[in-house]
Design a protein around this motif. Structure first.
Motif, mmCIF file in Angstrom:
data_model
loop_
_atom_site.group_PDB
_atom_site.id
_atom_site.type_symbol
_atom_site.label_atom_id
_atom_site.label_comp_id
_atom_site.label_asym_id
_atom_site.label_seq_id
_atom_site.Cartn_x
_atom_site.Cartn_y
_atom_site.Cartn_z
ATOM 1 N N LYS A 159 14.567 26.989 -1.547
ATOM 2 C CA LYS A 159 15.624 27.965 -1.316
ATOM 3 C C LYS A 159 16.440 28.159 -2.586
ATOM 4 O O LYS A 159 16.573 27.254 -3.401
ATOM 5 C CB LYS A 159 16.536 27.522 -0.175
ATOM 6 N N VAL A 208 19.837 30.933 -4.326
ATOM 7 C CA VAL A 208 20.811 31.993 -4.127
ATOM 8 C C VAL A 208 21.047 32.688 -5.461
ATOM 9 O O VAL A 208 21.051 32.042 -6.517
ATOM 10 C CB VAL A 208 22.136 31.453 -3.544
ATOM 11 N N ALA A 212 20.684 39.058 -0.605
ATOM 12 C CA ALA A 212 20.694 37.667 -1.069
ATOM 13 C C ALA A 212 21.591 37.462 -2.283
ATOM 14 O O ALA A 212 21.735 36.340 -2.761
ATOM 15 C CB ALA A 212 19.270 37.225 -1.412
#
Length: 333
Positions: free
Chosen positions: A46, A48, A66
């Motif tokens: 994951k 960001v 996102a």
């Protein structure tokens, strides 16, 4: 282990990955950020994206949900930096390029930082760097990362679309000298992975607003100045003139290329009064007509030899006079 394999290892070992790019985002910064994010997710991790500010409206067709913005979500961006154990620095070569607030967060970070960039004169701030000034774009380097790390099989339309966009926009639709055989080889891989290039061209080129076209028409018919002896086109735009045509971020982005397309022009300079300062775009043709030196030496800017940016704290009139006074020193007649 090559550097791209090393970067992939860092991704697989990280738990909190942050992807950053420069202030005033463009197709390459948005495209490389989203492409890298989707590749990381395909690896089962994951991440960001944290950007300083919002992208121009003409890039709104991309799924940018996102992306956290420092201007709109400072608490979330700060938390992401504080938790990060790996930070990517995409499409910029110095910490000052991400805005003062995010610069503080980046310079305070103690985790691994990886710079992937193609601009000249990189600063020595990252832990690991891919700095290739011969590459057409940072998006091209992200494709290289995927391919050379042994993960070409992960390329698909979802990953490839923003990367194709980044290469397309940063090469002026493949017209700049930075486009090489390798660029087209990687583009072919993106098409083979399912990228629909014609749709990307359509959403980029067929989205003009009436006010944008009127602003461009006004700029070309009323504001264009040509220094015939030096083959340089100049377009100055004041805050009032932008407001008259309901200026939106990105409305003037193509003006420099449009002015440069005039027969015989070696360079084009477009500047506009925005956000309390004069923002300047420099474009030129050929290795013998670099504009990045002019931008760096006199306008606190820089960039590529044929595409650079800068700023001025003078008035529109004073900036115009300064530029016209400098042209003879940088362009032969």
């Amino acid at each position: 282990m090559n550097i791209y394999q090393q970067i992939t290892t860092e991704i697989l070992n990280a738990s909190h990955i942050v992807i950053t790019s420069h202030k005033s985002p463009d197709g390459d910064s948005i495209g490389s950020s989203l492409g890298l994010l989707r590749f990381i997710e395909k690896l089962g991790k994951k991440a960001v994206i944290c950007h300083p500010d919002v992208a121009p409206e003409f890039l709104s067709w991309l799924d940018s949900s996102a992306i956290l913005l420092m201007t709109d979500q400072p608490a979330e961006v700060t938390a992401a930096f504080q938790q990060a154990d790996l930070i990517f620095c995409l499409d910029y070569n110095g910490t000052d390029r991400i805005g003062a607030d995010m610069q503080v967060l980046l310079e305070a970070a103690t985790c691994q930082t990886i710079m992937i960039d193609h601009h000249l004169d990189p600063q020595d701030f990252p832990t690991l760097a891919v700095s290739d000034t011969t590459a057409s774009s940072t998006a091209q380097l992200i494709v290289e990362l995927i391919v050379e790390s042994g993960h070409r099989d992960l390329l698909d339309e979802h990953i490839g679309t923003p990367l194709y966009l980044g290469i397309l926009t940063d090469t002026g639709s493949f017209r700049f000298p930075s486009v090489q055989a390798r660029t087209h080889e990687l583009l072919a891989m993106l098409l083979s992975a399912g990228v629909k290039h014609h749709l990307i061209h359509e959403v980029l080129n067929d989205n003009n607003t009436a006010s944008r076209l009127r602003l461009q028409g006004f700029a070309m018919s009323e504001k264009l100045e040509i220094m015939e002896d030096y083959h340089v086109a100049i377009i100055p735009l004041s805050k009032e003139e932008l407001e008259r045509y309901q200026y939106q971020k990105g409305d003037t982005d193509n003006l420099a290329n449009l002015a440069l397309s005039i027969k015989g022009m070696k360079a084009a300079i477009v500047f506009s009064e925005r956000d309390g300062m004069i923002k300047i775009s420099f474009r030129s043709k050929g290795q013998e007509n670099p504009v990045n030196v002019l931008a760096a030496e006199h306008f606190d800017g820089g960039g590529h030899a044929n595409a650079a940016g800068g700023m001025s704290e003078l008035s529109v009139t004073e900036t115009l006079e300064k530029i016209k006074g400098l042209i003879p020193s940088y362009f032969s007649n």
